[in-house]
Design a protein around this motif. Structure first.
Motif, PDB file in Angstrom:
ATOM      1  N   THR A 149       0.863  -1.186   0.000  1.00 53.34           N
ATOM      2  CA  THR A 149       0.000   0.000   0.000  1.00 53.34           C
ATOM      3  C   THR A 149       0.898   1.234   0.000  1.00 53.34           C
ATOM      4  O   THR A 149       2.121   1.124   0.053  1.00 53.34           O
ATOM      5  CB  THR A 149      -0.903   0.021   1.249  1.00 53.34           C
ATOM      6  OG1 THR A 149      -0.084   0.124   2.416  1.00 53.34           O
ATOM      7  CG2 THR A 149      -1.771  -1.223   1.343  1.00 53.34           C
ATOM      8  N   SER A 150       0.266   2.405  -0.002  1.00 47.94           N
ATOM      9  CA  SER A 150       1.048   3.643   0.031  1.00 47.94           C
ATOM     10  C   SER A 150       1.376   4.077   1.460  1.00 47.94           C
ATOM     11  O   SER A 150       2.142   5.017   1.640  1.00 47.94           O
ATOM     12  CB  SER A 150       0.299   4.761  -0.692  1.00 47.94           C
ATOM     13  OG  SER A 150      -0.887   5.073  -0.004  1.00 47.94           O
ATOM     14  N   TYR A 188      13.014   2.988   8.841  1.00 51.05           N
ATOM     15  CA  TYR A 188      13.948   3.813   8.077  1.00 51.05           C
ATOM     16  C   TYR A 188      13.804   3.600   6.580  1.00 51.05           C
ATOM     17  O   TYR A 188      14.705   3.904   5.812  1.00 51.05           O
ATOM     18  CB  TYR A 188      15.393   3.597   8.550  1.00 51.05           C
ATOM     19  CG  TYR A 188      15.539   3.846  10.022  1.00 51.05           C
ATOM     20  CD1 TYR A 188      15.528   5.140  10.520  1.00 51.05           C
ATOM     21  CD2 TYR A 188      15.632   2.791  10.921  1.00 51.05           C
ATOM     22  CE1 TYR A 188      15.617   5.378  11.872  1.00 51.05           C
ATOM     23  CE2 TYR A 188      15.729   3.023  12.282  1.00 51.05           C
ATOM     24  CZ  TYR A 188      15.721   4.315  12.747  1.00 51.05           C
ATOM     25  OH  TYR A 188      15.794   4.555  14.094  1.00 51.05           O
ATOM     26  N   GLY A 189      12.649   3.104   6.164  1.00 52.10           N
ATOM     27  CA  GLY A 189      12.339   2.973   4.751  1.00 52.10           C
ATOM     28  C   GLY A 189      11.713   4.264   4.254  1.00 52.10           C
ATOM     29  O   GLY A 189      11.509   5.209   5.016  1.00 52.10           O
ATOM     30  N   PRO A 190      11.385   4.310   2.982  1.00 55.62           N
ATOM     31  CA  PRO A 190      10.808   5.546   2.422  1.00 55.62           C
ATOM     32  C   PRO A 190       9.372   5.774   2.873  1.00 55.62           C
ATOM     33  O   PRO A 190       8.619   4.824   3.080  1.00 55.62           O
ATOM     34  CB  PRO A 190      10.867   5.298   0.914  1.00 55.62           C
ATOM     35  CG  PRO A 190      10.849   3.820   0.765  1.00 55.62           C
ATOM     36  CD  PRO A 190      11.565   3.268   1.974  1.00 55.62           C
ATOM     37  N   LYS A 191       9.011   7.045   3.017  1.00 54.35           N
ATOM     38  CA  LYS A 191       7.599   7.381   3.246  1.00 54.35           C
ATOM     39  C   LYS A 191       6.849   7.041   1.967  1.00 54.35           C
ATOM     40  O   LYS A 191       7.407   7.066   0.880  1.00 54.35           O
ATOM     41  CB  LYS A 191       7.452   8.855   3.587  1.00 54.35           C
ATOM     42  CG  LYS A 191       7.939   9.187   4.974  1.00 54.35           C
ATOM     43  CD  LYS A 191       7.584  10.617   5.338  1.00 54.35           C
ATOM     44  CE  LYS A 191       8.080  10.920   6.720  1.00 54.35           C
ATOM     45  NZ  LYS A 191       7.035  10.943   7.716  1.00 54.35           N
ATOM     46  N   GLY A 192       5.584   6.733   2.110  1.00 48.51           N
ATOM     47  CA  GLY A 192       4.782   6.381   0.940  1.00 48.51           C
ATOM     48  C   GLY A 192       4.841   4.910   0.600  1.00 48.51           C
ATOM     49  O   GLY A 192       4.427   4.507  -0.478  1.00 48.51           O
ATOM     50  N   VAL A 193       5.344   4.084   1.530  1.00 48.48           N
ATOM     51  CA  VAL A 193       5.371   2.641   1.332  1.00 48.48           C
ATOM     52  C   VAL A 193       4.798   1.991   2.590  1.00 48.48           C
ATOM     53  O   VAL A 193       5.297   2.209   3.693  1.00 48.48           O
ATOM     54  CB  VAL A 193       6.799   2.105   1.078  1.00 48.48           C
ATOM     55  CG1 VAL A 193       6.782   0.589   0.936  1.00 48.48           C
ATOM     56  CG2 VAL A 193       7.410   2.751  -0.156  1.00 48.48           C
ATOM     57  N   GLY A 194       3.752   1.232   2.413  1.00 48.19           N
ATOM     58  CA  GLY A 194       3.144   0.508   3.514  1.00 48.19           C
ATOM     59  C   GLY A 194       2.782  -0.879   3.048  1.00 48.19           C
ATOM     60  O   GLY A 194       3.033  -1.254   1.903  1.00 48.19           O
TER      61      GLY A 194
END
Length: 172
Positions: free
Chosen positions: A22-23, A154-160
């Motif tokens: 998801t985002s 610590y991963g990118p925002k916008g990744v779920g």
């Protein structure tokens, strides 16, 4: 294979087919609430959920979903007996966050999930604050849906992501 093994065997212990990207964790939360509940259903959640859950409650109510919000105890923990005493014949989903994002309290997710399973109720937990900090063995835990977010690792925002146990029903 390396990253798949990490996710499946070391972090979540689930099948890759049970992960929906998801985002955000918020989108994962909304996907479960809007994809599981329909008019006439009853939802049990807590009064201190993340805004991505709390802000969708009025929409669910307009759709005809009955909502019960249980309160945490004096230590900020949702008690199993409080959830259990709130169950009704039409309870379709229990959604309780794993770790409260403001207090840091850890809810008894295994026990709440067991109550849900014993009563044939789907169980969702917002695991965004738990992922990477608490051991999650989804093969053994009575969790049907678990929301996650990469930015807490610590991963990118916008990744779920959303864990959806094989056989659990949800309309996308």
């Amino acid at each position: 294979v390396g990253s798949e093994m990490c996710i499946r065997d070391r972090v979540l212990n689930c099948n890759p087919e049970e992960i929906i990207f998801t985002s955000s964790g918020s989108e994962a939360n909304n996907m479960v609430l809007k994809g599981v509940l329909k008019s006439g259903d009853h939802l049990i959640t807590s009064s201190y959920e993340h805004p991505s859950v709390v802000k969708v409650l009025p929409l669910l109510n307009e759709m005809g979903v009955e909502i019960s919000q249980v309160k945490p105890d004096q230590n900020g923990i949702i008690q199993v007996n409080t959830v259990q005493s709130t169950i009704k014949d039409n309870t379709r989903l229990i959604s309780i966050m794993y770790v409260n994002n403001e207090l840091g309290t850890i809810n008894p997710i295994s026990e709440i999930g067991a109550v849900a399973r014993d009563n044939s109720i789907l169980f969702h937990t917002d695991g965004v604050q738990a992922l990477g900090k608490i051991e999650l063995d989804l093969k053994d835990e009575p969790i049907d849906f678990l929301s996650m977010s990469a930015h807490k690792l610590y991963g990118p925002k916008g990744v779920g992501a959303l864990y959806k146990r094989e056989g659990s029903s949800m309309t996308p």
